[in-house]
Design a protein around this motif. Sequence first.
Motif, mmCIF file in Angstrom:
data_model
loop_
_atom_site.group_PDB
_atom_site.id
_atom_site.type_symbol
_atom_site.label_atom_id
_atom_site.label_comp_id
_atom_site.label_asym_id
_atom_site.label_seq_id
_atom_site.Cartn_x
_atom_site.Cartn_y
_atom_site.Cartn_z
ATOM 1 N N UNK A 111 32.989 42.906 36.132
ATOM 2 C CA UNK A 111 33.599 44.196 35.773
ATOM 3 C C UNK A 111 34.389 44.779 36.938
ATOM 4 N N UNK A 112 33.882 44.608 38.152
ATOM 5 C CA UNK A 112 34.612 45.102 39.325
ATOM 6 C C UNK A 112 35.937 44.361 39.496
ATOM 7 N N UNK A 113 35.940 43.047 39.245
ATOM 8 C CA UNK A 113 37.179 42.280 39.333
ATOM 9 C C UNK A 113 38.191 42.755 38.296
ATOM 10 N N UNK A 114 37.721 43.006 37.082
ATOM 11 C CA UNK A 114 38.615 43.495 36.022
ATOM 12 C C UNK A 114 39.203 44.846 36.414
ATOM 13 N N UNK A 115 38.367 45.740 36.915
ATOM 14 C CA UNK A 115 38.855 47.054 37.337
ATOM 15 C C UNK A 115 39.831 46.925 38.494
ATOM 16 N N UNK A 116 39.540 46.043 39.440
ATOM 17 C CA UNK A 116 40.429 45.869 40.584
ATOM 18 C C UNK A 116 41.766 45.280 40.149
ATOM 19 N N UNK A 117 41.742 44.403 39.156
ATOM 20 C CA UNK A 117 42.983 43.784 38.686
ATOM 21 C C UNK A 117 43.921 44.821 38.070
ATOM 22 N N UNK A 118 43.393 45.916 37.612
ATOM 23 C CA UNK A 118 44.207 46.977 37.007
ATOM 24 C C UNK A 118 44.830 47.910 38.045
ATOM 25 N N UNK A 119 44.395 47.779 39.298
ATOM 26 C CA UNK A 119 44.925 48.642 40.350
ATOM 27 C C UNK A 119 46.330 48.191 40.747
ATOM 28 N N UNK A 120 47.191 49.135 41.062
ATOM 29 C CA UNK A 120 48.562 48.767 41.446
ATOM 30 C C UNK A 120 48.670 48.361 42.919
ATOM 31 N N UNK A 121 47.930 47.313 43.287
ATOM 32 C CA UNK A 121 47.982 46.820 44.670
ATOM 33 C C UNK A 121 48.135 45.306 44.643
ATOM 34 N N UNK A 122 48.493 44.715 45.767
ATOM 35 C CA UNK A 122 48.668 43.273 45.854
ATOM 36 C C UNK A 122 47.344 42.541 45.903
ATOM 37 N N UNK A 123 47.386 41.248 45.631
ATOM 38 C CA UNK A 123 46.169 40.428 45.565
ATOM 39 C C UNK A 123 45.357 40.441 46.863
ATOM 40 N N UNK A 124 45.945 40.300 48.057
ATOM 41 C CA UNK A 124 45.122 40.315 49.280
ATOM 42 C C UNK A 124 44.345 41.627 49.433
ATOM 43 N N UNK A 125 44.997 42.747 49.127
ATOM 44 C CA UNK A 125 44.306 44.030 49.211
ATOM 45 C C UNK A 125 43.238 44.153 48.144
ATOM 46 N N UNK A 126 43.518 43.621 46.961
ATOM 47 C CA UNK A 126 42.558 43.697 45.852
ATOM 48 C C UNK A 126 41.274 42.968 46.214
ATOM 49 N N UNK A 127 41.399 41.798 46.833
ATOM 50 C CA UNK A 127 40.219 41.022 47.180
ATOM 51 C C UNK A 127 39.349 41.757 48.210
ATOM 52 N N UNK A 128 39.948 42.559 49.053
ATOM 53 C CA UNK A 128 39.160 43.353 49.990
ATOM 54 C C UNK A 128 38.403 44.456 49.264
ATOM 55 N N UNK A 129 38.957 44.981 48.171
ATOM 56 C CA UNK A 129 38.313 46.051 47.399
ATOM 57 C C UNK A 129 37.078 45.517 46.700
ATOM 58 N N UNK A 130 37.187 44.319 46.145
ATOM 59 C CA UNK A 130 36.090 43.729 45.367
ATOM 60 C C UNK A 130 35.082 43.168 46.340
#
Length: 91
Positions: A72-91
């Motif tokens: 669920x966290x990955x799905x939510x992060x994928x909806x964020x308007x940020x690039x993949x490297x930054x997204x992976x740091x969020x998750x």
Amino acid sequence: QDVVGCGIVFSERSIFFTRNGVHLGTAFTYDPTLTLLPTVGLHSPNEQLVLNFGAKPFAFDVRALEARSKANRYVQAARLPIGMPDMLRVV
């Protein structure tokens, strides 16, 4: 004899209960600045209970809940308007 469980999903700041291995849903969310302590209340004289803080396997599949929470966290992060490297740091 029922098996009642209580658990915490730290990433969601939520407390949940289970009964006989079935997730009953989120009971409430908590303030992470508070100290939480396990507590049990009994109703009548001569009631008995057995506590399991992980010495034996739990009736509820905690690992499956953790996997769903992470997905669920990955799905939510994928909806964020940020690039993949930054997204992976969020998750």
